[in-house]
Every structure is written in structure tokens, then in C-alpha cells.
Design a protein around this motif. Structure first.
Motif, mmCIF file in Angstrom:
data_model
loop_
_atom_site.group_PDB
_atom_site.id
_atom_site.type_symbol
_atom_site.label_atom_id
_atom_site.label_comp_id
_atom_site.label_asym_id
_atom_site.label_seq_id
_atom_site.Cartn_x
_atom_site.Cartn_y
_atom_site.Cartn_z
ATOM 1 N N ARG A 78 0.899 -1.227 0.236
ATOM 2 C CA ARG A 78 -0.006 -0.107 0.005
ATOM 3 C C ARG A 78 0.886 1.242 -0.005
ATOM 4 O O ARG A 78 1.830 1.367 0.767
ATOM 5 N N MET A 79 0.622 2.384 -0.747
ATOM 6 C CA MET A 79 1.355 3.584 -0.934
ATOM 7 C C MET A 79 0.584 4.521 -0.624
ATOM 8 O O MET A 79 -0.758 4.797 -0.603
ATOM 9 N N ASN A 80 1.426 5.419 -0.041
ATOM 10 C CA ASN A 80 0.688 6.881 0.312
ATOM 11 C C ASN A 80 1.422 8.075 -0.539
ATOM 12 O O ASN A 80 2.727 7.961 -0.333
ATOM 13 N N PHE A 81 0.795 9.042 -1.293
ATOM 14 C CA PHE A 81 1.345 9.805 -2.048
ATOM 15 C C PHE A 81 1.188 11.388 -1.278
ATOM 16 O O PHE A 81 0.152 11.632 -1.510
ATOM 17 N N PHE A 82 2.019 11.815 -0.802
ATOM 18 C CA PHE A 82 1.983 13.315 -0.272
ATOM 19 C C PHE A 82 0.922 13.238 0.807
ATOM 20 O O PHE A 82 0.231 14.298 1.076
ATOM 21 N N GLY A 83 0.615 12.113 1.446
ATOM 22 C CA GLY A 83 -0.489 12.144 2.370
ATOM 23 C C GLY A 83 -2.011 12.252 1.735
ATOM 24 O O GLY A 83 -2.777 12.455 2.606
ATOM 25 N N LEU A 84 -2.168 12.362 0.404
ATOM 26 C CA LEU A 84 -3.459 12.527 -0.236
ATOM 27 C C LEU A 84 -3.969 11.410 -0.746
ATOM 28 O O LEU A 84 -5.328 11.418 -0.764
ATOM 29 N N LEU A 85 -3.071 10.574 -1.401
ATOM 30 C CA LEU A 85 -3.806 9.386 -1.992
ATOM 31 C C LEU A 85 -3.209 8.133 -1.467
ATOM 32 O O LEU A 85 -1.839 8.164 -0.782
ATOM 33 N N ASN A 86 -3.927 7.227 -1.212
ATOM 34 C CA ASN A 86 -3.542 5.904 -0.802
ATOM 35 C C ASN A 86 -4.151 4.854 -1.921
ATOM 36 O O ASN A 86 -5.141 4.947 -2.472
ATOM 37 N N PHE A 87 -3.216 4.037 -2.229
ATOM 38 C CA PHE A 87 -3.388 3.057 -3.500
ATOM 39 C C PHE A 87 -2.291 1.813 -3.271
ATOM 40 O O PHE A 87 -1.554 1.895 -2.624
ATOM 41 N N GLN A 88 -2.672 0.960 -4.047
ATOM 42 C CA GLN A 88 -1.578 -0.063 -4.441
ATOM 43 C C GLN A 88 -0.483 0.080 -5.192
ATOM 44 O O GLN A 88 -0.807 0.835 -6.064
ATOM 45 N N ALA A 89 0.634 -0.535 -4.982
ATOM 46 C CA ALA A 89 1.852 -0.363 -5.739
ATOM 47 C C ALA A 89 1.493 -0.162 -7.250
ATOM 48 O O ALA A 89 2.253 0.611 -7.856
ATOM 49 N N PRO A 90 1.000 -1.149 -7.675
ATOM 50 C CA PRO A 90 0.956 -0.947 -9.364
ATOM 51 C C PRO A 90 0.369 0.265 -9.724
ATOM 52 O O PRO A 90 0.639 0.554 -11.257
ATOM 53 N N PHE A 91 -0.287 1.015 -9.181
ATOM 54 C CA PHE A 91 -0.987 2.249 -9.421
ATOM 55 C C PHE A 91 0.094 3.551 -9.493
ATOM 56 O O PHE A 91 -0.147 4.537 -10.002
ATOM 57 N N LEU A 92 1.257 3.237 -8.885
ATOM 58 C CA LEU A 92 2.337 4.211 -8.542
ATOM 59 C C LEU A 92 2.924 4.854 -9.835
ATOM 60 O O LEU A 92 2.745 6.070 -9.955
ATOM 61 N N PRO A 93 3.275 4.083 -10.895
ATOM 62 C CA PRO A 93 3.670 4.778 -12.056
ATOM 63 C C PRO A 93 2.773 5.789 -12.725
ATOM 64 O O PRO A 93 2.925 6.941 -13.230
ATOM 65 N N TRP A 94 1.420 5.479 -12.599
ATOM 66 C CA TRP A 94 0.366 6.207 -13.393
ATOM 67 C C TRP A 94 0.113 7.564 -12.167
ATOM 68 O O TRP A 94 -0.319 8.522 -12.747
ATOM 69 N N VAL A 95 0.195 7.295 -10.950
ATOM 70 C CA VAL A 95 0.024 8.456 -10.081
ATOM 71 C C VAL A 95 1.256 9.455 -10.407
ATOM 72 O O VAL A 95 1.024 10.688 -10.498
#
Length: 238
Positions: free
Chosen positions: A139-156
Motif C-alpha cells: 500500500r502506497m501513500n502519496f503526499f499524504g493525499l492518495l492511498n493506493f496499491q503499488a501497481p498504480f504508482l507509475p500512473w500516479v
């Protein structure tokens, strides 16, 4: 004391990640003092007609002047390159180098048809993509704003580039090359009738693979893949 600690930390970085990250930082430092980006960028005419072969490598090493974009790219390059080398490529340095060569070759080939002069950022996205597909439950957290699973990281990251007003061609190229590698290496060989197309040359194995593992090796924990507020993560169920 601080110097010794920093030196030990630096030497604990696995060799390929250490070499590539160091080369990128030194290239940027050289641009500040000794050379210009015009001597480094990807230019097929200068490469193939004027034999400036070094451009095939240097265009992957320069990420622009020191600033937010440079630091952002260096952090992601260091973290995900290191986690790949310490994770799924642990003890397989030759295979890791081969992934570098394969990815670099494809990007150079695609670079002939798109107007990109530096491919380092696309290469970083490729590394992020491969890591994210091999760690689908983190599970990833981006700038404290988005939570998602790792496969979505490149698209984020591509969406973040778009918000910053950057071209997403670089991100799409990195995602495309990363997906090609992942499919050929991890997906297709496991399909009915599938075969392993990508085979690391024996010469790379002879050069890079060693039979004994360093007992003092201290891997980077991948429970915190981003390392900062814009990329922290943890495994589900952990």
C-alpha cells in the motif's frame, strides 16, 4: 564520525544502484562546472553520423539542473533501483544489469521516433513500474493525499507530472518499456506454452555474479518503499 557513517552507508548500497546513482549525481555536478547539456543529449545524427557514441549513455545520466525536479527524480531512482536490486534481483546482479541494458536499448530505439533528448526520467519510471508490478500488495501513500496499491504508482507519478505541466511522453515511455520487460520476464514464461525469451548472456553472469554473499550486507527495508511522505507504503496484512 559523520563522514565514516556516511561512507559506510554509501558502501552498503548494492553495486549497480550505487554506480548508476553516483554517475547521475557526478554528471549533474560536471554540468555545473565542466560541460554543457548540449554535449550529453540524445541526438541520433550526432551519434550515428559523427560517432559521438557517449551520448547513448550520457542521455540517461542527466536529469536537469539541481532543483525540485532533480531531487525528486534522484530520490525515486535511488529508492526503487536499490529495492529492486536488494529484492527480486538479490544475488542476480547480472540479471539486473541485463534489465538495464534491455531497457536502455528499447528506450534508445523508441527515442529515434519521439522528440526526447534525455531518457533518465523514463528509465526511472521503468524501474518504478517493474518494482510496483512485483510488489502488488504494497500500500502506497502519496503526499499524504492518495492511498493506493503499488501497481498504480507509475500512473500516479504520470498524473503528478501532468499537474506540474510536464510532458507525459517520458512517463508513458518508461511505463511501456517497463511493461514489456515485466511481460517477457514474469508473465509470458509462466503462460501455457510460454518460454523465457530474455536470457542473460553468460558473459554478464561471469562478470557480475559471485557465488558467495556478503554476510555483512544490510538491505534497505522495502516496508517503506517511498522513504518520504510522497511514497511511503506498507504490505497488506503486515
Amino acid at each position: 564520525m559523520a563522514y565514516q557513517s556516511l561512507r559506510l552507508e554509501y558502501l552498503q548500497i548494492p553495486p549497480v544502484s550505487r554506480a548508476y546513482t553516483t554517475a547521475c549525481v557526478l554528471t549533474t555536478a560536471a554540468v555545473l562546472e565542466l560541460i554543457t547539456p548540449f554535449q550529453l543529449y540524445f541526438n541520433p545524427e550526432l551519434i550515428f553520423k559523427h560517432f559521438q557514441i557517449w551520448r547513448l549513455i550520457t542521455n540517461f545520466l542527466f536529469f536537469g539542473p539541481v532543483g525540485f525536479n532533480f531531487l525528486f527524480n534522484m530520490i525515486f531512482l535511488y529508492r526503487y533501483c536499490r529495492m529492486l536490486e536488494e529484492g527480486s534481483f538479490r544475488g542476480r546482479t547480472a540479471d539486473f544489469v541485463f534489465m538495464f541494458l534491455f531497457g536502455g536499448f528499447l528506450m534508445t530505439l523508441f527515442g529515434l521516433f519521439v522528440s526526447l533528448v534525455f531518457l533518465g526520467q523514463a528509465f526511472t519510471i521503468m524501474l518504478v513500474y517493474v518494482w510496483s508490478r512485483r510488489n502488488p500488495y504494497v500500500r502506497m501513500n502519496f503526499f499524504g493525499l492518495l492511498n493506493f496499491q503499488a501497481p498504480f504508482l507509475p500512473w500516479v507519478l504520470m498524473g503528478f507530472s501532468l499537474l506540474l505541466g510536464n510532458s507525459i511522453i517520458v512517463d508513458l515511455l518508461g511505463i511501456a518499456v517497463g511493461h514489456i520487460y515485466f511481460f517477457l520476464e514474469d508473465v509470458f514464461p509462466n503462460q501455457p506454452g510460454g518460454i523465457r525469451i530474455l536470457k542473460t548472456p553468460s558473459i554478464l553472469k561471469a562478470i557480475f555474479d559471485t557465488p558467495d554473499e556478503d554476510p555483512n550486507y544490510n538491505p534497505l527495508p522495502d516496508e517503506r518503499p517511498g522513504g518520504f511522505a510522497w511514497g511511503e507504503g506498507q504490505r497488506l496484512g503486515g
